[in-house]
Design a protein around this motif. Structure first.
Motif, mmCIF file in Angstrom:
data_model
loop_
_atom_site.group_PDB
_atom_site.id
_atom_site.type_symbol
_atom_site.label_atom_id
_atom_site.label_comp_id
_atom_site.label_asym_id
_atom_site.label_seq_id
_atom_site.Cartn_x
_atom_site.Cartn_y
_atom_site.Cartn_z
ATOM 1 N N GLU A 170 12.862 -0.032 10.112
ATOM 2 C CA GLU A 170 13.246 0.172 11.520
ATOM 3 C C GLU A 170 12.399 0.836 12.384
ATOM 4 N N ILE A 171 12.296 0.681 13.635
ATOM 5 C CA ILE A 171 11.603 1.154 14.506
ATOM 6 C C ILE A 171 12.221 1.871 15.478
ATOM 7 N N ALA A 172 11.978 3.311 15.652
ATOM 8 C CA ALA A 172 12.924 4.295 16.595
ATOM 9 C C ALA A 172 12.049 5.282 17.331
ATOM 10 N N ILE A 173 12.629 5.677 18.446
ATOM 11 C CA ILE A 173 12.007 7.025 18.875
ATOM 12 C C ILE A 173 13.042 8.200 18.397
ATOM 13 N N ARG A 174 12.298 9.104 17.881
ATOM 14 C CA ARG A 174 13.149 10.609 17.273
ATOM 15 C C ARG A 174 14.169 11.066 18.556
ATOM 16 N N GLU A 175 15.175 10.916 18.368
ATOM 17 C CA GLU A 175 16.331 11.351 19.426
ATOM 18 C C GLU A 175 15.988 10.871 20.805
ATOM 19 N N VAL A 225 1.737 -0.238 11.645
ATOM 20 C CA VAL A 225 2.889 -0.930 12.307
ATOM 21 C C VAL A 225 2.504 -1.380 13.751
ATOM 22 N N ARG A 226 2.349 -2.682 14.009
ATOM 23 C CA ARG A 226 2.141 -3.188 15.365
ATOM 24 C C ARG A 226 3.446 -3.763 16.018
ATOM 25 N N VAL A 227 4.117 -3.365 16.974
ATOM 26 C CA VAL A 227 5.191 -3.820 17.699
ATOM 27 C C VAL A 227 5.223 -3.387 19.329
ATOM 28 N N LYS A 235 9.702 8.938 5.787
ATOM 29 C CA LYS A 235 11.108 9.044 5.192
ATOM 30 C C LYS A 235 12.162 9.487 5.921
ATOM 31 N N THR A 236 12.020 10.321 7.040
ATOM 32 C CA THR A 236 13.119 10.824 7.677
ATOM 33 C C THR A 236 12.599 11.144 9.220
ATOM 34 N N PHE A 237 13.561 11.150 10.113
ATOM 35 C CA PHE A 237 13.029 11.264 11.533
ATOM 36 C C PHE A 237 12.536 12.497 11.495
ATOM 37 N N SER A 238 12.700 13.857 10.734
ATOM 38 C CA SER A 238 12.203 15.051 10.961
ATOM 39 C C SER A 238 10.663 14.929 10.573
ATOM 40 N N SER A 239 10.084 13.875 10.220
ATOM 41 C CA SER A 239 8.922 13.816 9.866
ATOM 42 C C SER A 239 7.975 13.793 11.131
ATOM 43 N N VAL A 240 8.442 13.062 12.478
ATOM 44 C CA VAL A 240 7.985 13.468 13.665
ATOM 45 C C VAL A 240 8.439 14.220 14.492
ATOM 46 N N GLU A 241 7.648 14.484 15.639
ATOM 47 C CA GLU A 241 8.137 15.153 16.583
ATOM 48 C C GLU A 241 9.459 14.456 17.593
ATOM 49 N N ARG A 242 10.060 15.190 18.441
ATOM 50 C CA ARG A 242 11.201 14.640 19.036
ATOM 51 C C ARG A 242 10.351 13.877 20.036
ATOM 52 N N MET A 243 11.032 12.569 20.447
ATOM 53 C CA MET A 243 10.523 11.528 21.341
ATOM 54 C C MET A 243 9.313 10.890 20.885
ATOM 55 N N GLN A 244 9.001 10.887 19.581
ATOM 56 C CA GLN A 244 7.785 10.108 19.350
ATOM 57 C C GLN A 244 8.434 9.080 18.430
ATOM 58 N N PRO A 245 7.373 7.942 18.580
ATOM 59 C CA PRO A 245 7.801 6.752 17.670
ATOM 60 C C PRO A 245 7.916 7.021 16.290
ATOM 61 N N ILE A 246 8.801 6.129 15.558
ATOM 62 C CA ILE A 246 8.627 6.315 14.032
ATOM 63 C C ILE A 246 9.057 5.057 13.489
ATOM 64 N N VAL A 247 8.394 4.983 12.254
ATOM 65 C CA VAL A 247 8.641 3.575 11.567
ATOM 66 C C VAL A 247 9.592 4.341 10.158
ATOM 67 N N TYR A 248 10.672 3.591 9.656
ATOM 68 C CA TYR A 248 11.013 4.156 8.293
ATOM 69 C C TYR A 248 11.849 3.007 7.860
ATOM 70 N N ILE A 249 12.430 3.183 6.668
ATOM 71 C CA ILE A 249 13.513 2.324 5.985
ATOM 72 C C ILE A 249 14.818 2.698 6.514
ATOM 73 N N ALA A 279 0.936 -1.193 0.031
ATOM 74 C CA ALA A 279 -0.120 0.131 0.089
ATOM 75 C C ALA A 279 1.042 1.172 -0.041
ATOM 76 N N SER A 280 0.399 2.387 0.166
ATOM 77 C CA SER A 280 1.311 3.440 0.046
ATOM 78 C C SER A 280 1.559 3.606 1.764
ATOM 79 N N PRO A 281 3.025 3.969 1.725
ATOM 80 C CA PRO A 281 3.625 4.214 2.961
ATOM 81 C C PRO A 281 2.699 4.700 4.093
#
Lengths: 285, 285, 285
Positions: A254-259, A221-223, A233-247, A214-216
């Protein structure tokens, strides 16, 4: 590894043969003299070797971790690089010492599956059982083959000895399955295959797996008990300390928390399962 | 950095151009394949590069720490050294990739202030926005510019491509203020700008700041709730496990516990204020 | 070190003199710019130096640990290697800076016993007090002799300056006793001299000490409140997570848990005593 991330083809301007580059991956840590002794042996064969540490902080005896971590870096090295990988719980026992030759490089280490990512990703794979003791150090201790056996074999390779002289081809080498993504309709089930220094969780789901889904923006994502909407696409798409899924940099989801640190804050762990689903159409603009 | 600590002018006896030396400073840690991948890209451009790790243990995303730590080592490298510094919370966002050229060397990394100490200390500073994508890897991931963008640019520099081809001069580059010492009569107020591996606290007060104050023996230092009399020349001036104030290896005032850990034992921390006062005359011999 | 573990005599195929190899052992850690600054100075003298880290994780100020750890790797380096060892609690005080020359290499560092294993194991040991200030950096800080004094001396060595010009021979250099094994009839009493990254305990009992005692199967080892029967050849001789005694990579008797951590699980520690006894004859087949 996603071949699209491989370095540009660059003309080698060096006068020396490219096979003077040797990388090292071990679980030896950096507090003792182990890594130094291995390097001392290599430099005794060829003092100009370009020695590059990938890491010596693989968890003790963790072959699967070593297999992934070393191979997240190995494809970026010049062709002909020799990769020495020694995470070796079976040292001194029956496991065979091997060398693997492909179109990209030479891999030297124990036959315990540590080269599984090489087997799954490279062409013209040849595996040799290193059974010619005259290419080991004079005396081989039962517990330090990194120094006494593997470094010595790499030393002879650096001096131009052909691999054929040092071993015999085998086909029954050990490999473990690179974990596979399960597809069910418009959803995928994968797993976390590595948690990195930043606490980011790397999954086995590649960009290619997602292509026909589907479109990104419409994916969910459930994890680790939480749900994250959209693949960014990039970390800057979400606020700091928010979870983010990206390539991520390896071409995998990958799953991260921004900063922040997702391993600590969401609690994601090696082996956890991850689901990617296409969201229903309501609310899409 | 205090220029008096710079190395002797030594005649370079090497046949190669000095710009084959590349240092690396990141917050990548040493457990993953990140640093290895960056080095693999660099060696793909020039397999003879002299690669030197300054550190990969900068606290995640801490640009100010990176700025100080890398610059405590950088001035000691030969002229023409290329310093790659990637602590990059804004990766993939709007922050610009830059290269800085001075009379001492070339600095490559994100435009987030990480080169503030360079700007404050070096001559003929030129800053270029690296905006020519043909000098990046074929595909640039959104999260790993250290490998896909910065290492590639350094690779082309190593191959002799001029910086002018890779970017456009800018003047509005980001810099943060190097914290300044406040002077009030015969006393100084400064701050702790780094706590090192030994637990020693390095302040922003330099030897020069102290020159017109009083004799070192008559100064009193207040930090972390304690008072320390006199500025000493060497650790051996005090007993073991006693606090000591001295001019450290970077030319700045430092607080330590002799053969102990001041961070743990006095509790000094990054950002703490420090006062230096001239003691009254009684008791001076 | 057991000379039998030394590398094969290999013909050096390099065009450069072998003395371009420099190893580094310090307690500087890897978070700061200290190691980088030392390397910068060395490369300012000779940018082609082959720099090899043995470790920078020696416990702060622990001279005995440094002495053992660096010497577990040093004998494996090519002849003529320069070993820089800076664990230096007396920096800036009265302890002398020295260089040690033997038939194997050159050792540079403080005169505090850190070269005790060199003195005990090598031939034609000459020790020089480095007292010629013109071979130090222009200004020598009182706390960072690794950079300002020792690295500079090594730099001049790399440029071909003879050691005689830089110092004066001495005979009263500091050495500490390499701890000795006590023999009583058919039993030995030794000590744990190092606990490594895997939690394995390395003792001062060598293979040679055991030679005239009994067959390995008939020996019993007492350490940390437990008793282990038999000295094994390889880890695979016991089950996983079982204790094992064997001759390790340094030629010394070691205690480990197979694929576990003996320091954590048995509680063995640096300095603990160990007894090796010949078991009575019953039950031997």
């Amino acid at each position: 590894m996603n071949p699209r991330f491989l370095p540009l083809k660059v003309k080698n301007t060096s006068q020396k043969p490219p096979n003077k580059v040797v990388t090292l991956t071990t679980d030896y840590g950096e507090r003792d003299g182990f890594v130094g002794a291995v390097k001392g042996v290599l430099l005794s064969f060829c003092s100009e070797t370009q020695l590059i540490d990938i890491t010596h902080q693989i968890s003790a005896f963790n072959v699967e971790e070593a297999a992934f971590v070393f191979y997240s870096a190995a494809p970026f090295f010049p062709k002909g690089t020799i990769h020495l990988v020694v995470v070796d719980p079976g040292v001194g026992g029956k496991r065979r010492p091997i060398a693997v030759r492909t179109t990209r490089g030479i891999y030297v280490g124990p036959d315990n599956g540590v080269f599984s990512w090489v087997y799954a990703n490279e062409q013209k794979v040849e595996v040799l059982h290193l059974n010619q003791r005259r290419f080991f150090l004079k005396r081989v201790s039962a517990t330090f083959h990194g120094r006494d056996l593997f470094a010595s074999v790499v030393g002879y390779l650096l001096q131009g000895v052909s691999l054929e002289k040092m071993g015999t081809p085998i086909r029954d080498y050990v490999r473990f399955p690179i974990s596979k993504v399960k597809r069910r309709g418009r959803s995928l089930k994968g797993a976390i295959i590595h948690v990195d220094h930043f606490g980011n969780a790397i999954t086995n789901i590649t960009e290619k797996d997602l292509q026909h889904l589907a479109s990104p923006r419409r994916m969910t994502v459930r994890v680790g008990g939480i749900e994250i909407r959209g693949i960014q696409k990039t970390f800057s798409s979400v606020e700091r300390m928010q979870p983010i899924v990206y390539i991520g940099g390896s071409g995998n989801l990958e799953i991260a928390i921004r900063e922040g640190n997702a391993a600590q804050e969401i609690g994601v762990r090696l082996g956890d399962s991850i689901n990617v689903e296409t969201s229903p159409l309501f609310g899409v603009c």
